[in-house]
Design a protein around this motif. Structure first.
Motif, PDB file in Angstrom:
ATOM      1  N   TRP A 207      -2.396  80.194  59.212  1.00 45.73           N
ATOM      2  CA  TRP A 207      -2.405  80.538  57.789  1.00 45.73           C
ATOM      3  C   TRP A 207      -3.024  79.434  56.946  1.00 45.73           C
ATOM      4  CZ3 TRP A 207      -2.241  84.940  55.426  1.00 45.73           C
ATOM      5  CH2 TRP A 207      -1.698  86.039  56.086  1.00 45.73           C
ATOM      6  N   ARG A 208      -2.834  78.175  57.349  1.00 45.26           N
ATOM      7  CA  ARG A 208      -3.500  77.096  56.618  1.00 45.26           C
ATOM      8  C   ARG A 208      -5.013  77.225  56.741  1.00 45.26           C
ATOM      9  NH1 ARG A 208       1.282  73.745  57.034  1.00 45.26           N
ATOM     10  NH2 ARG A 208       1.145  73.518  59.297  1.00 45.26           N
ATOM     11  N   ARG A 209      -5.473  77.528  57.957  1.00 43.04           N
ATOM     12  CA  ARG A 209      -6.908  77.695  58.175  1.00 43.04           C
ATOM     13  C   ARG A 209      -7.438  78.877  57.365  1.00 43.04           C
ATOM     14  NH1 ARG A 209     -10.743  74.605  60.613  1.00 43.04           N
ATOM     15  NH2 ARG A 209      -9.328  74.160  62.343  1.00 43.04           N
ATOM     16  N   PHE A 210      -6.707  79.969  57.370  1.00 50.33           N
ATOM     17  CA  PHE A 210      -7.153  81.171  56.670  1.00 50.33           C
ATOM     18  C   PHE A 210      -7.218  80.929  55.162  1.00 50.33           C
ATOM     19  CE2 PHE A 210      -6.245  85.990  56.031  1.00 50.33           C
ATOM     20  CZ  PHE A 210      -7.587  86.209  55.750  1.00 50.33           C
ATOM     21  N   GLU A 215     -10.332  79.928  50.105  1.00 51.16           N
ATOM     22  CA  GLU A 215     -10.506  79.103  48.910  1.00 51.16           C
ATOM     23  C   GLU A 215     -11.844  78.357  48.886  1.00 51.16           C
ATOM     24  OE1 GLU A 215      -7.142  76.543  48.876  1.00 51.16           O
ATOM     25  OE2 GLU A 215      -5.689  78.172  48.534  1.00 51.16           O
ATOM     26  N   THR A 216     -12.336  77.945  50.051  1.00 51.69           N
ATOM     27  CA  THR A 216     -13.510  77.065  50.060  1.00 51.69           C
ATOM     28  C   THR A 216     -14.693  77.575  50.867  1.00 51.69           C
ATOM     29  OG1 THR A 216     -12.750  75.794  51.993  1.00 51.69           O
ATOM     30  CG2 THR A 216     -11.978  75.070  49.819  1.00 51.69           C
ATOM     31  N   GLY A 217     -14.490  78.585  51.725  1.00 51.37           N
ATOM     32  CA  GLY A 217     -15.577  79.023  52.589  1.00 51.37           C
ATOM     33  C   GLY A 217     -16.122  80.399  52.310  1.00 51.37           C
ATOM     34  N   CYS A 232     -18.932  77.208  55.837  1.00 50.55           N
ATOM     35  CA  CYS A 232     -18.652  78.551  55.342  1.00 50.55           C
ATOM     36  C   CYS A 232     -17.959  79.461  56.350  1.00 50.55           C
ATOM     37  CB  CYS A 232     -19.961  79.212  54.895  1.00 50.55           C
ATOM     38  SG  CYS A 232     -20.812  78.323  53.583  1.00 50.55           S
ATOM     39  N   VAL A 233     -17.963  79.125  57.621  1.00 52.61           N
ATOM     40  CA  VAL A 233     -17.347  80.019  58.602  1.00 52.61           C
ATOM     41  C   VAL A 233     -15.843  79.799  58.636  1.00 52.61           C
ATOM     42  CG1 VAL A 233     -19.423  80.226  59.995  1.00 52.61           C
ATOM     43  CG2 VAL A 233     -17.801  78.388  60.483  1.00 52.61           C
ATOM     44  N   SER A 234     -15.114  80.799  59.133  1.00 50.15           N
ATOM     45  CA  SER A 234     -13.650  80.770  59.032  1.00 50.15           C
ATOM     46  C   SER A 234     -12.977  79.948  60.118  1.00 50.15           C
ATOM     47  CB  SER A 234     -13.111  82.199  59.083  1.00 50.15           C
ATOM     48  OG  SER A 234     -13.174  82.716  60.398  1.00 50.15           O
ATOM     49  N   ARG A 235     -13.529  79.914  61.321  1.00 48.35           N
ATOM     50  CA  ARG A 235     -12.911  79.262  62.483  1.00 48.35           C
ATOM     51  C   ARG A 235     -11.530  79.856  62.776  1.00 48.35           C
ATOM     52  NH1 ARG A 235     -15.295  74.177  63.842  1.00 48.35           N
ATOM     53  NH2 ARG A 235     -13.258  73.333  64.457  1.00 48.35           N
ATOM     54  N   LEU A 236     -11.380  81.142  62.500  1.00 45.74           N
ATOM     55  CA  LEU A 236     -10.115  81.830  62.763  1.00 45.74           C
ATOM     56  C   LEU A 236     -10.037  82.418  64.171  1.00 45.74           C
ATOM     57  CD1 LEU A 236      -9.560  83.780  59.417  1.00 45.74           C
ATOM     58  CD2 LEU A 236      -8.218  81.849  60.261  1.00 45.74           C
ATOM     59  N   SER A 237     -11.151  82.414  64.898  1.00 50.85           N
ATOM     60  CA  SER A 237     -11.176  83.124  66.179  1.00 50.85           C
ATOM     61  C   SER A 237     -10.116  82.649  67.171  1.00 50.85           C
ATOM     62  CB  SER A 237     -12.577  83.039  66.802  1.00 50.85           C
ATOM     63  OG  SER A 237     -13.010  81.702  66.902  1.00 50.85           O
ATOM     64  N   MET A 254      -8.198  89.888  53.080  1.00 54.08           N
ATOM     65  CA  MET A 254      -9.604  89.865  52.664  1.00 54.08           C
ATOM     66  C   MET A 254      -9.870  90.934  51.613  1.00 54.08           C
ATOM     67  SD  MET A 254     -12.263  88.025  53.301  1.00 54.08           S
ATOM     68  CE  MET A 254     -11.711  87.245  54.806  1.00 54.08           C
ATOM     69  N   ARG A 255      -9.303  92.111  51.795  1.00 52.60           N
ATOM     70  CA  ARG A 255      -9.487  93.175  50.807  1.00 52.60           C
ATOM     71  C   ARG A 255      -8.846  92.793  49.470  1.00 52.60           C
ATOM     72  NH1 ARG A 255     -13.828  95.658  51.974  1.00 52.60           N
ATOM     73  NH2 ARG A 255     -13.748  97.301  53.554  1.00 52.60           N
ATOM     74  N   GLU A 256      -7.666  92.193  49.514  1.00 55.58           N
ATOM     75  CA  GLU A 256      -7.003  91.782  48.280  1.00 55.58           C
ATOM     76  C   GLU A 256      -7.802  90.691  47.570  1.00 55.58           C
ATOM     77  OE1 GLU A 256      -3.089  90.605  49.358  1.00 55.58           O
ATOM     78  OE2 GLU A 256      -2.370  92.669  49.692  1.00 55.58           O
TER      79      GLU A 256
END
Length: 474
Positions: A207-210, A215-217, A232-237, A254-256
């Motif tokens: 959640w911190r990464r997301f 906020e920044t990417g 700019c990439v999420s690195r959530l994989s 993301m939709r919100e």
């Protein structure tokens, strides 16, 4: 509410929120969380390193809520049966998985438990839609765009489930193996220092990464996601691969965000489309379970691949003499991750410049990626090799020097991972072999000594690859 416990099996879904099996078990009564590791050969070393950390974080989160995490090593069915007896459980719940071996084990588990008189239920896993729900008539999709259009036409994704308000432990708690018994941590020499620096496994870290990405990417994602030096990439994989976040959570958030900030809508759609590729990959693996080893286009079984262990090793170690390829492979080795654009280029170099089978590359990625995902890895390698669904044409052969100049024009990414080339200017760093002798001398570079000569001539390798491909048409 029943007083007999429900065993909830956790696998690649190490989170408390939006966990259908945990939610259903908590509504039923006391819950016993259980983790039974799979055979070691099913996951690579980097994946195991992450899962070890993720399990520790998940166990701590459960402890905060008064629940133990029971870890047991052994055969799935025999171990579950043993735990049913020891805990007095009358039900076993789990979230579905969609890999061929996992599904086979779960089908056998469900049949055996039901025969024992134990309630056994599976729930939707970590996909936005079940693989059998989206079909073209009675056939699976084999092209991404119509698959994605069909998915979007379905409307809203299933509503999220919160962390259960009340989690109750059973009165009888079976014994648990120690996390150290898994032997998932690296032995000497410990190669994991770079991974530990780069990542924070666990639901909180996810959640911190997301949130950081939102906020920044996200604002630059649509324009910058192809630049490997860009943030700019999420690195959530990896968090998705280990189930610390569900794709439903990402979709809704993301939709919100796009709804609150309309200027981010284009980037949000672009990001969700990448989530759609993950969905498409699992759709394909479910319907074509041989994908990890067998080309979807059968004619590629006759492709004249080369066997060259030395060339494969040079590619693995980032010693090809092509800076962008080498930077990507070194990033992978040090951090367990690689930028998506660079994954595509390193894969193309292996299968087209070196003509080494895509299965070799997929195996290396599976062993070294912290986000190793059987479906995405297999489908993406087949896509690059031109032998899979919705595949890139085999004759699309990326020039690694031109790609480097296009997507890392100032050499920021190259200098990060290839410090030995750092003194070259922004033109020469992409192609040291064609830098002048004076430029190399000023940078302290002796090709063949502190940086390799190119292991192949790209123009000649491209021609050889096209000739090999032409043989398939005969």
């Amino acid at each position: 509410m029943k007083t007999t416990p429900t065993i909830v099996l956790f696998r690649q879904d190490l989170r408390l929120a939006d966990h259908p099996a945990l939610w259903a078990g908590a509504q039923r009564g006391p819950v016993l969380p259980v983790f039974i590791p799979e055979p070691l050969d099913e996951h690579g070393a980097a994946w195991r390193w992450w899962h070890d950390r993720s399990l520790a974080a998940f166990s701590a989160a459960l402890t905060e809520r008064g629940l133990p995490l029971i870890l047991r090593c052994g055969d799935l069915l025999a171990t579950v049966r043993e735990l049913v007896v020891q805990s007095g459980a009358s039900a076993v719940f789990w979230n579905r998985r969609y890999d061929p071996s996992g599904m086979a084990r779960d089908r056998a588990l469900k049949a055996a438990l039901l025969a024992d008189g134990v309630e056994a239920r599976s729930f939707p896993g970590d996909l936005l839609a079940e693989p059998w729900e989206l079909l073209r008539g009675d056939r699976p999709y084999r092209v991404f765009t119509p698959f994605w259009k069909a998915f979007l036409s379905r409307g809203q994704v299933v509503e999220l489930l919160p962390i259960p308000d009340h989690l109750q432990a059973p009165s009888s708690i079976p014994s648990s193996d120690n996390l150290d018994s898994l032997a998932w941590r690296p032995r000497k020499p410990d190669w994991s220092a770079g991974l530990a620096t780069a990542w924070e496994p666990g639901e909180k870290g996810a959640w911190r990464r997301f949130r950081d990405f939102l906020e920044t990417g996200l604002y630059c994602y649509d324009g910058g996601r192809n630049e490997p030096a860009c943030h700019c990439v999420s690195r959530l994989s990896p968090h998705l691969a280990h189930g610390e976040l569900s794709p439903r959570q990402i979709w809704q958030q993301m939709r919100e965000t796009a709804s609150r900030h309309p200027q981010l809508a284009i980037s949000a759609d672009a990001f969700l489309r990448e989530l759609g590729w993950r969905e498409f990959s699992w759709h394909l693996l479910y319907h074509f379970p041989d994908l990890p080893h067998t080309p979807l286009r059968p004619e590629f079984a006759r492709f004249p691949w080369r066997e060259d262990r030395g060339a494969l090793s040079a590619w693995q170690r980032g010693r090809t003499g092509y800076p962008l390829i080498d930077a990507g492979m070194r990033e992978l080795w040090q951090t367990g991750w690689m930028h998506n654009r660079v994954r595509m280029l390193t894969a193309s170099f292996l299968v087209k410049d070196l003509r080494i089978p895509w299965q070799e590359g997929a195996a290396w990625f599976r062993d070294t990626l912290v986000d190793a995902d059987l479906a995405n890895n297999s489908v993406s390698w087949q896509w690059v090799a031109g032998c899979g669904a919705d595949a890139a044409p085999y004759f699309r052969i990326f020039n690694p020097v031109l790609q480097s100049r296009k997507f890392d024009p100032n050499g920021v990414y190259l200098r990060r991972w290839l410090p030995e080339l750092g003194a070259l200017d922004d033109t020469d760093i992409h192609d040291p072999d064609n830098a002048g002798k004076l430029a190399l001398a000023r940078a302290g570079i002796v090709l063949g000594r502190n940086y390799p000569f190119p292991m192949v001539d790209h123009a000649l390798a491209r021609e050889a690859a096209l000739q090999a491909f032409a043989q398939l048409k005969k």
